[in-house]
Each structure stands twice: as C-alpha cells, then as structure tokens.
Motif scaffolding. Structure first.
Motif, PDB file in Angstrom:
ATOM      1  N   PRO A   1      -4.034  -3.717  -7.001  1.00 26.80           N
ATOM      2  CA  PRO A   1      -3.588  -4.596  -8.081  1.00 26.80           C
ATOM      3  C   PRO A   1      -3.639  -6.109  -7.806  1.00 26.80           C
ATOM      4  O   PRO A   1      -3.154  -6.872  -8.637  1.00 26.80           O
ATOM      5  N   GLU A   2      -4.204  -6.585  -6.694  1.00 27.12           N
ATOM      6  CA  GLU A   2      -4.131  -8.022  -6.402  1.00 27.12           C
ATOM      7  C   GLU A   2      -4.711  -8.882  -7.527  1.00 27.12           C
ATOM      8  O   GLU A   2      -4.253 -10.009  -7.780  1.00 27.12           O
TER       9      GLU A   2
ATOM     10  N   TYR B   1     -13.605  -9.400  -0.379  1.00 27.67           N
ATOM     11  CA  TYR B   1     -12.167  -9.214  -0.190  1.00 27.67           C
ATOM     12  C   TYR B   1     -11.952  -8.836   1.267  1.00 27.67           C
ATOM     13  O   TYR B   1     -12.494  -7.841   1.731  1.00 27.67           O
TER      14      TYR B   1
ATOM     15  N   ARG C   1     -15.340  -6.234  -3.852  1.00 28.18           N
ATOM     16  CA  ARG C   1     -14.936  -6.388  -5.259  1.00 28.18           C
ATOM     17  C   ARG C   1     -13.532  -6.954  -5.303  1.00 28.18           C
ATOM     18  O   ARG C   1     -12.897  -7.119  -4.279  1.00 28.18           O
TER      19      ARG C   1
ATOM     20  N   LYS D   1       0.795  -1.237   0.000  1.00 23.89           N
ATOM     21  CA  LYS D   1       0.000   0.000   0.000  1.00 23.89           C
ATOM     22  C   LYS D   1       0.826   1.286   0.000  1.00 23.89           C
ATOM     23  O   LYS D   1       0.528   2.198  -0.766  1.00 23.89           O
TER      24      LYS D   1
ATOM     25  N   GLY E   1      -9.571  -6.867  -5.705  1.00 22.19           N
ATOM     26  CA  GLY E   1      -8.578  -5.858  -5.342  1.00 22.19           C
ATOM     27  C   GLY E   1      -7.813  -5.387  -6.563  1.00 22.19           C
ATOM     28  O   GLY E   1      -7.711  -6.091  -7.559  1.00 22.19           O
TER      29      GLY E   1
HETATM   30  N1  GLY Z   1      -5.316  -2.954  -3.414  1.00 22.47           N
HETATM   31  C1  GLY Z   1      -6.255  -2.620  -2.441  1.00 22.47           C
HETATM   32  C2  GLY Z   1      -7.630  -2.490  -2.907  1.00 22.47           C
HETATM   33  O1  GLY Z   1      -7.965  -2.883  -3.998  1.00 22.47           O
HETATM   34  O2  GLY Z   1      -8.437  -1.973  -2.175  1.00 22.47           O
END
Ligand code: GLY
Ligand code: AMP
Length: 426
Positions: free
Chosen positions: A291-292, A269, A287, A214, A289
C-alpha cells in the motif's frame, strides 16, 4: 490522450485517481480495475496478465499510453510487447523487471555492484538447503526466488522453522514454480523503509519516503502479508541517510542495469532494512508498492502522467517533483483469515461516510460490485488513507474513517505509524 492503466488493486486505484487529474488525460481506461477505479475512468474486463488481450484492446481503442501497475505483467514482458507494436508504455522491460521477478538475479546484480544486502545463498535442492540452514546459528530468512505476492518470505528465528519453510516452498511447492529456487539469507534487524524512485534509465527522481507494515499482527507479529498499512514520510530516513541510499544503492543499481544491457525505466522500489551497519537491501520491486503508493501519491502535487511520460521518453531530468509536506497514513482493512483462507462477497458499508471526513480517501483493493452493492473480493479489501496537519492527526483521522466502515470479518492493524510517533516523542 487516451491512457490505459493495467491492474486492479489499491495501488491502481491511487494511480487512477492521480492520472485522472492530469490535464493531458482525456480518457482513462483500467484493465481490469475495481469499483474504485471505475470512478475515474472506464473499467475494461481484461485480466492484467492477458498480454494479447491488452495489446488488442490498445490497438482497437487507439490507446496512446499504457501504465502497468503490477509486477506479473511487467515480468511477463507486457511493456516490450506494447512498445514493439508502437504503443508507448510506462514500466520496465521484461529483462529489467527480473530485478523483482527473480531474487537470485537481483542478488547477482547487488553483488556485482557492491550494493549492501543480507548475506545469501541460493538453492535448488531441498536437502542442500536443509543442511545449510541447520549449520547456521543465527536467525535466517527463507524466500521463494520467484513472484509470490509478498507472501513468499519466511523470517525465522529457529532453524527448525526455517527448514519447515524450505520444505513448504521446495517440497510441497506452495508457491508453484516460484519456489523452484530458494534464497536463504541472514536475518537483518532494524526499521524498514520503502524508497520509491522514478528512473528513466539515467536520471533518478526519488519520491517521498514511506514505511510499510508487512506482518499481519500488531507489533509486527504473525505471517507476512502484501502490506497492512503504510505512512509517508518515514522520519527514520533523514536527508543524510537518503543521500547515502542514493549514492550506495540507487545509483549503483541503475548503472549496473545499464552495464548489464537491461536499462531500468519505470518505478524502482528498494525495500530496505536500516541496520546498525547502514541501510541494506531486502528486495527490489519493479513497480509502485502496495500500500505505499496510496499514502505517497496522496502527497504528490505534480502531474503524475507528465512524469510518467518523461520517464518513458528519457527526459526525467526536466521534471521537478512537488510534494505536500503534510504526512499521510493508510490503514488496510482486510478480510478475516488473510493472509490464509478467507471468505469473499461480504457487503461493505460506510465508505462514503468515511470519505465525508475531510482529508480522507478510501482506496479500493479487493472489492467488486454484486447486486448493486460493493462487496469484498480479496484479502486486502480497502486502503483507508488520510492526510492531516501532523502524523498523529493523519493517524487519528485514518482510524476514525476505518471505524465508519464495516463488513463481516473486517480486520485491520491498530498500530499503523505507531513506530514513527513513538520515535518523535523520545
Ligand atoms: N508493500 C510491499 C510491496 O508492494 O511489495
Ligand atoms: P521481501 O519480499 O524480500 O522484501 O521480504 C518481505 C519482508 O520480509 C520484508 O519487508 C521484511 O519484513 C522481511 N525480510 C525479508 N528479508 C529479510 C531479512 N534478510 N532480514 C529480516 N527480515 C527480512
């Protein structure tokens, strides 16, 4: 079938890529999309928060299924609006999306269902928040209760910094109405993990784990961003820990939402801090994530559209998710200045050269076309994602690809996945 994907970030490029591979997907439309999604379908010039415009387009084009990517249209009730008009849609209802859209609501759900999370107090009055913060002798985290694009959280070691953060949110209103209420919570320490799961109201199908980065700076320094990179899996989440997360966090929240009569369907998430006292929830998102999603979906071998349809229809129990065992790493290339002010319109070079490397995919986020060229158009510009034989290989490949790409002011963290690699060596 004709599918419309709503959104236009890096997450949506990854989702579009996967949806386009589905044997069920005849044509893909993306509203508004970006130059990356345009490779897999037709970009449609409608904003993701123009609910009426999206509904009208779906009716005119006879869209069969809508996938909603970002939190804003979900929290505004896009799924309810489409379903009421007889159009199938993937994502939580407006009421269920409050799990992300309202941090005070999320905390109430957690409290009611004994879900482990940081000790919290909510405030609408700045003076009261200030007094409470001043009375604390440990680090605190100050959060705008509403949606603030991942930037509404201030992690503070000193009460004076926390009071300043509360002032910015509540008095200077830097996040507008999203800062009407503020949540002040104890600062937790540990490694973070992002747990994403498909949920159809009853069944929970957990995806492969990932870890986001983050803060803007190497070594987790500087202000928070939407996320500067991610990798999957996160080895810190062992099978035993995952079982505990499902038992103590995911099942209770899904049950609690049912009891609340706001059943949860879509991607759930859970952003977790793995503390010495066990996993604790930092936030729920409604929703995928960003960039996950880029590294996680790169590992998904099953048909994403089939899974999403099963979620919508409540038959997720019939699905068996298959994953590539190889790890993935995504490095975000951002505009210089982000998460503060930054310039747009810088010409991006080298994307196709980067993708010549086997196992590399460059996901567009803040990009657009200008005079036949791809130029920067946002804070987070690209998600350079790689799959290799090991985490170290994927990391090296992702950074080799990053080196092939250039635009004026480009900035990226140089330590994505370093935590997981350091752990392995020990
Ligand atoms: N990468 C964190 C989020 O999508 O909130
Ligand atoms: P959130 O949007 O609530 O997940 O917060 C964004 C980021 O702020 C998280 O990913 C953490 O890095 C950090 N954060 C949020 N809450 C806490 C907390 N209670 N303790 C420590 N860090 C936190």
């Amino acid at each position: 079938m004709k599918v419309l994907l709503v959104g236009g970030g890096g997450r949506e490029h990854a989702i579009a890529w996967k949806l386009s591979k589905s044997k069920l997907c005849k044509h893909l439309y993306i509203a508004p999309g970006n130059p990356g999604t345009g490779e897999y379908g037709t970009n449609v010039d409608i904003s993701d928060t123009d609910l009426d415009g999206i509904l009208k387009y779906c009716q005119n084009k006879r869209i069969d299924f809508v996938v909603v990517g970002p939190e804003d249209p979900l929290a505004m009730g896009l799924v309810d609006k489409l379903e009421d008009a007889g159009i199938k849609a993937f994502g939580p209802s407006e009421a269920a999306a409050q799990l992300e859209g309202d941090k005070v609501f999320a905390k109430e759900v957690m409290r009611a269902n004994n879900i482990p999370t940081a000790e919290t107090k909510a405030f609408t009055d700045y003076e009261e928040a200030k007094m409470y913060i001043a009375s604390r002798d440990t680090g605190v985290v100050v959060k705008a209760a509403g949606l603030a694009k991942g930037k509404g959280v201030f992690v503070c070691d000193e009460p004076s910094d926390a009071i300043l953060a509360a002032e910015k949110i509540m008095v200077n209103r830097i996040f507008g109405d999203a800062g009407d209420r503020v949540v002040v919570e104890e600062k937790l320490t540990g490694q973070e993990a992002s747990i994403l799961a498909f949920v159809d109201g009853r069944t929970i199908a957990v995806m492969e784990t990932s870890q986001d980065h983050k803060p803007i700076g190497d070594g987790d320094t500087g202000p928070n961003t939407g996320g500067m990179g991610a990798y999957s899996p996160a080895p810190v989440v062992t099978q035993r820990l995952m079982d505990q997360i499902v038992r103590d966090i995911l099942l209770p929240v899904v049950d609690g939402m049912n009891r609340n009569e706001t059943p949860y369907k879509g991607v759930l998430y859970a952003g977790l801090m793995l503390t010495a006292g066990g996993p604790k929830v930092l936030e729920f998102n409604c929703r995928f994530g960003d960039p996950e999603t880029q590294p996680v979906l790169m590992r998904l071998q099953s048909d994403l559209l089939e899974i999403m349809l099963a979620v919508r229809d409540g038959r997720l129990n019939e699905m068996d998710l298959k994953w590539d065992s190889r790890p993935t790493v995504c490095v975000v290339m951002a505009s210089g200045g982000y998460p503060g002010d930054y310039e747009k319109g810088k010409v991006i070079k080298g994307i196709s050269e980067a993708e010549e490397l086997e196992g590399v995919k460059v996901f567009h986020a803040g990009t657009t076309h200008k005079d036949g060229k791809v130029v920067t158009n946002g804070g987070r510009v690209l998600g350079v994602t790689a799959i290799g034989g090991s985490l170290a290989e994927s990391q090296a490949l992702a950074y080799e690809a990053v080196e092939r790409i250039s635009f004026e002011g480009a900035y990226w963290r140089t330590d994505i996945a370093a935590k997981a690699l350091a752990k392995k060596v020990k």
